[in-house]
Design a protein around this motif. Sequence first.
Motif, PDB file in Angstrom:
ATOM      1  N   THR A 101       0.840  -1.195   0.000  1.00  0.00           N
ATOM      2  CA  THR A 101       0.000   0.000   0.000  1.00  0.00           C
ATOM      3  C   THR A 101       0.877   1.248   0.000  1.00  0.00           C
ATOM      4  OG1 THR A 101      -0.136  -0.081   2.428  1.00  0.00           O
ATOM      5  CG2 THR A 101      -1.949  -1.079   1.178  1.00  0.00           C
ATOM      6  N   ALA A 102       0.301   2.335  -0.494  1.00  0.00           N
ATOM      7  CA  ALA A 102       1.017   3.615  -0.522  1.00  0.00           C
ATOM      8  C   ALA A 102       0.615   4.433   0.704  1.00  0.00           C
ATOM      9  CB  ALA A 102       0.675   4.374  -1.800  1.00  0.00           C
ATOM     10  N   MET A 103       1.569   5.149   1.259  1.00  0.00           N
ATOM     11  CA  MET A 103       1.323   5.959   2.451  1.00  0.00           C
ATOM     12  C   MET A 103       0.369   7.111   2.147  1.00  0.00           C
ATOM     13  SD  MET A 103       4.157   8.059   4.647  1.00  0.00           S
ATOM     14  CE  MET A 103       3.684   9.238   5.897  1.00  0.00           C
ATOM     15  N   LYS A 104      -0.565   7.343   3.076  1.00  0.00           N
ATOM     16  CA  LYS A 104      -1.500   8.456   2.950  1.00  0.00           C
ATOM     17  C   LYS A 104      -1.689   9.087   4.331  1.00  0.00           C
ATOM     18  CE  LYS A 104      -5.126   8.013   0.323  1.00  0.00           C
ATOM     19  NZ  LYS A 104      -6.474   7.595  -0.171  1.00  0.00           N
ATOM     20  N   VAL A 105      -1.599  10.423   4.389  1.00  0.00           N
ATOM     21  CA  VAL A 105      -1.815  11.146   5.653  1.00  0.00           C
ATOM     22  C   VAL A 105      -2.860  12.229   5.436  1.00  0.00           C
ATOM     23  CG1 VAL A 105       0.509  10.693   6.541  1.00  0.00           C
ATOM     24  CG2 VAL A 105       0.076  12.756   5.159  1.00  0.00           C
ATOM     25  N   SER A 106      -3.510  12.624   6.537  1.00  0.00           N
ATOM     26  CA  SER A 106      -4.554  13.643   6.447  1.00  0.00           C
ATOM     27  C   SER A 106      -4.365  14.666   7.556  1.00  0.00           C
ATOM     28  CB  SER A 106      -5.936  12.991   6.570  1.00  0.00           C
ATOM     29  OG  SER A 106      -6.958  13.964   6.605  1.00  0.00           O
ATOM     30  N   SER A 107      -4.606  15.916   7.215  1.00  0.00           N
ATOM     31  CA  SER A 107      -4.511  16.996   8.210  1.00  0.00           C
ATOM     32  C   SER A 107      -5.798  17.070   9.026  1.00  0.00           C
ATOM     33  CB  SER A 107      -4.280  18.330   7.498  1.00  0.00           C
ATOM     34  OG  SER A 107      -5.467  18.738   6.828  1.00  0.00           O
ATOM     35  N   GLY A 108      -5.774  17.899  10.064  1.00  0.00           N
ATOM     36  CA  GLY A 108      -6.992  18.182  10.820  1.00  0.00           C
ATOM     37  C   GLY A 108      -7.929  19.013   9.971  1.00  0.00           C
ATOM     38  N   ALA A 109      -9.174  19.139  10.388  1.00  0.00           N
ATOM     39  CA  ALA A 109     -10.179  19.849   9.607  1.00  0.00           C
ATOM     40  C   ALA A 109     -10.068  21.359   9.793  1.00  0.00           C
ATOM     41  CB  ALA A 109     -11.568  19.381  10.003  1.00  0.00           C
TER      42      ALA A 109
END
Length: 461
Positions: A115-123
């Motif tokens: 799998t490829a790395m994925k990150v998400s910021s806060g809203a």
Amino acid sequence: MAITTTGSSNSPLTAAGVGSGLDVTTLVSKLVAAKRAPLQGQIDSQTNTAKTQISALGQVSSALSTLKAALASLSDGTAFTTRKVSTSDSTVLNATATGNAVNGSYNIAVTQLATAMKVSSGAVTNSQTRVGTGTLTVALGSKQMQLSIDDSHASLASIRDAINSASNNPGVTATIVTGSDGAHLVMNSNASGAVNSFTVSSSGGDGGLAALNYAPGAGNNGMKVTTAAQDALFTIDGMAGNSASNTVTSGIDGVTMTLSKVGTSTLSMASDGNTATAAVNSFVNAYNSLSALYTSLTKYDSTGNSTGPLIGDATLNSIKGTLSSIVSGTGGNGATLSSAGVTLQIDGTLKVDSGQLQTAMADGGTQLKALFSGSNGLATKLSSPLDGWIGTQGILVTRTSDLNKQLKDLGSRQSALDTDMSDLSTRYTKQFTALDTMLTKLNNTSSYLTQQFNSLNNSKN
């Protein structure tokens, strides 16, 4: 023109000739046509011959090109090394194989997909919400990019655009995902595998970019991992393997596996006899088409009505002789075509015995590959002279070029003849028009003299 008189008043003076009734147009047309006929006949005959030969040579070149294409997979041996690959569970994996693959069966167990790395910021409120200024650094492996974010480009959307448009982007894509809680900046690696994980850090500015920081194990991460970067894990007959991608090329020699889900599947490889059979039949068909074309182009007809345009042609006879000599000879393993079920017929064509060809494939194509490929293989021997015939400097190309030059010269001769005949027509027209004028004057004189003689005769009576 002779003018005659008689002693009778009932037989007036007459002039022998056509006078002003001379048909100048028809006379000139027939004279010019008679003059043109032998010269035009030569040009027409030579033009027709050249065009017919160009067409015939084009047919030969096309047939030889088809034969060359049919020989390709035989001469390089790929027709005999093609493998059929199957899997017991195609939802777990699929596979393809090259000629380097060895026939066999393997038990594959997939325990983890890459799998490829994925990150998400806060809203934040929306994509235009201001995040902060400073320097944003994205690092992936040994590569990194640094983005200077000023106040006019401090929104979530502007930061996304800066990441995606950077010329030194190390392999990360940014997008905005909006949920019920607001807008999130989502960043993901363009490639799967642990080696393609990345970090995000910030410095300077107003400190707002810290909301986008991410580093494994750091306590002040502003972004969180939604998909971890990981390698594909699998075993081949119990031997463990891993791959940064779900497309695995290093597991089995000559085999590419595409992993789809966790599970087990048996991968099997066998020789693809259909490919070899099709290749041999394609060669035979191409050879027979060329043989039939040779017969048509060199056909003799005692009436001359349907004689072949290349009858007695030395080049075509040489091509036919060379090919016939090769197909009746031996291949790289000292065997002949008959060992593969291909026999040379009395009419010069080849015939395939499908059953014997299948038998010859029983060893996985080893013997047939030796027969056709390699430096002494029949397909290689057949391919070698083709460039000398149809290559860019080949004899057929040269002959066709010479014939086209001949057509050009004939075109020039035709133009010159047309000009000469036009000039001749003009000259004849002037000459016969002058003759017609003279005859008209003579006719008028004859009429006058006739009238005078009639008057004399009447006065005597």
